[in-house]
Motif scaffolding. Structure first.
Motif, short mmCIF file in Angstrom:
data_model
loop_
_atom_site.label_atom_id
_atom_site.label_comp_id
_atom_site.label_asym_id
_atom_site.label_seq_id
_atom_site.Cartn_x
_atom_site.Cartn_y
_atom_site.Cartn_z
N TYR A 1 0.85 -1.19 0.00
CA TYR A 1 0.00 0.00 0.00
C TYR A 1 0.89 1.24 0.00
N LEU A 2 0.52 2.22 -0.77
CA LEU A 2 1.16 3.53 -0.76
C LEU A 2 0.11 4.55 -0.36
N THR A 3 0.36 5.26 0.75
CA THR A 3 -0.62 6.21 1.26
C THR A 3 0.01 7.59 1.42
N PRO A 4 -0.34 8.54 0.55
CA PRO A 4 0.14 9.91 0.72
C PRO A 4 -0.47 10.54 1.97
N GLY A 5 0.32 11.28 2.74
CA GLY A 5 -0.18 11.93 3.95
C GLY A 5 0.49 13.27 4.17
N ASP A 6 0.13 13.91 5.28
CA ASP A 6 0.68 15.22 5.58
C ASP A 6 2.18 15.18 5.84
#
Length: 426
Positions: free
Chosen positions: A319-324
């Protein structure tokens, strides 16, 4: 003189031709079988079982030069042709036997099975009915007829045929196995209940999750509707969710998910899609995305590589999850060991990293700041069916080592237990 020489040459050539024809005749006579046919037949079977089919076929043909009506030999020869996918040649030999001996049951079984191997189930079905005229209610012929009906997508008829076998022969294991397989196809509807809970070593009280679902198999793929209920943080919440696995073309299918809730425990809306492609050597790959809409929107991307080998299944899903705080990576490796069929297996899964999918039951609107948290988990599962395969059960137990949100470097433990019960029906 010239004429005499010419006549002499012609006579000499004729003598040579006559000698050649005589020798050829003698050679042909020597090539005719003259041994014990039963002993030679056993030798041919031994050769065939040792993957020396060409030598076996030569031996069988040699026996038939002297014993053309040795039907067991010809039937076995036809069967070896079927093993080699030479279905036309096999059918020809079976027909020779049946023309002379219409009551030859092995030949009827062989010619029907040959048509099934040749992907000609309608012909196999016709042959089955002809064979049953000779052998009414014969369980072996009826079983082949049921397989032909299954291949022609007459699943209900096939189940009726199998039930006819079991009525007279209740201990017929092959018929029982086919019956269970057919029931899965006939039972297009499923209702299910999921009960699960998380127990925390610190920070949180136990959290409970329930789901009531209804699924249906269609020609376009499967469709499942779920009503999810969660109790956590002293709050109750509900969510409606739909999963679809549409068929696209052979070896290519999709996954579509959508959900809605007015509870803060769930995203207001969620949706996702994924495309799966079958590859060679038992491999399958996929690529997709998920979106969760709380007060803010979280997008994450996923893929998978799966491998089916024997009774084992391996799958890795990242999984690749963009975040702050940047893009985080998480993933899970799953292994399944199948038993009798796809509904009976033991599974183990291990994952690392924090993801909205891996941590879907305790993910909330403020969790974007959690993306960089460390987490490790392991899950054990066992999926099994009732004897009639109408009921499917799944039990799971998992442990997660989770970094605390407001105290980085400190961890707590999460113990997960779940039970699923599905019931198939028409």
């Amino acid at each position: 003189m010239e004429i005499k020489k010419m006549i002499s040459k012609i006579i000499a050539k004729l003598i040579v031709i006559l000698i050649f024809l005589y020798a050829f005749q003698m050679f042909g006579q020597e090539k005719k079988f003259s041994g014990d046919p039963d002993s030679a037949f056993k030798t041919a079977r031994d050769l065939a079982s040792s993957n020396q089919r060409k030598q076996a076929q030569d031996t069988l043909l040699f026996i038939l030069t002297k014993y053309p009506d040795y039907h067991d030999v010809r039937t076995y020869l036809a069967t070896t042709y079927g093993w080699d996918a030479d279905y036309k040649k096999a059918k020809k030999e079976f027909e020779v036997v049946l023309e002379k001996d219409p009551k030859n049951k092995p030949a009827w079984q062989g010619i029907i099975q040959n048509e099934l191997w040749a992907n000609a189930p309608f012909i196999a079905l016709e042959m089955s009915d002809r064979a049953l005229e000779q052998f009414p209610k014969d369980p072996d012929i009826l079983l082949l007829k049921a397989k032909a009906q299954e291949q022609t997508e007459k699943t209900v008829d096939a189940l009726d045929t199998v039930n006819l076998i079991l009525k007279e022969n209740p201990e017929n294991k092959k018929a029982e196995e086919l019956k269970y397989s057919l029931r899965k196809k006939v039972s297009l509807n499923t209702i299910g209940l999921i009960l699960s809970a998380d127990f925390y070593s610190a920070v949180f009280d136990p959290m409970q999750y329930y789901s009531l679902k209804y699924g249906r198999q269609t020609k376009l793929g499967s469709l499942t509707a779920k009503l999810n209920f969660n109790r956590r943080l002293n709050t109750n919440g509900e969510q409606l969710e739909i999963d679809m696995y549409p068929k696209i073309i052979n070896g290519l299918y999709g996954y579509i998910n959508a959900g809605y809730s007015n509870s803060p425990l769930f995203p207001k809306t969620k949706y996702g899609a994924e495309l799966f492609k079958a590859l060679s050597h038992g491999l399958e790959a996929s690529l997709g995305f998920r979106t969760l809409n709380y007060a803010t929107t979280t997008n994450f991307y996923t893929a998978s590589v799966s491998w089916y080998t024997g009774n084992s299944y391996w799958s890795f899903r990242p999984y690749l999850t963009p975040g702050d705080v940047g893009t985080s990576f998480s993933g899970a490796l799953t292994y399944r060991k199948y038993r009798s069929d796809a509904d009976n297996y033991f599974s183990v899964s291990a994952g690392m990293g924090y993801s909205p999918e891996l941590n879907q039951f305790n993910y909330t609107a403020v969790d974007n700041v959690k993306i960089g948290l460390k987490s490790q988990k392991i899950n054990l599962g066992y999926n099994f069916t009732s004897r009639n395969q109408r009921n499917i059960y799944n039990t799971q137990f998992g442990i997660t080592h989770q970094e605390e949100l407001f105290s980085p470097g400190d961890y707590y433990w999460v113990y997960f237990v779940a039970f699923t019960w599905d019931v198939r029906f028409r």
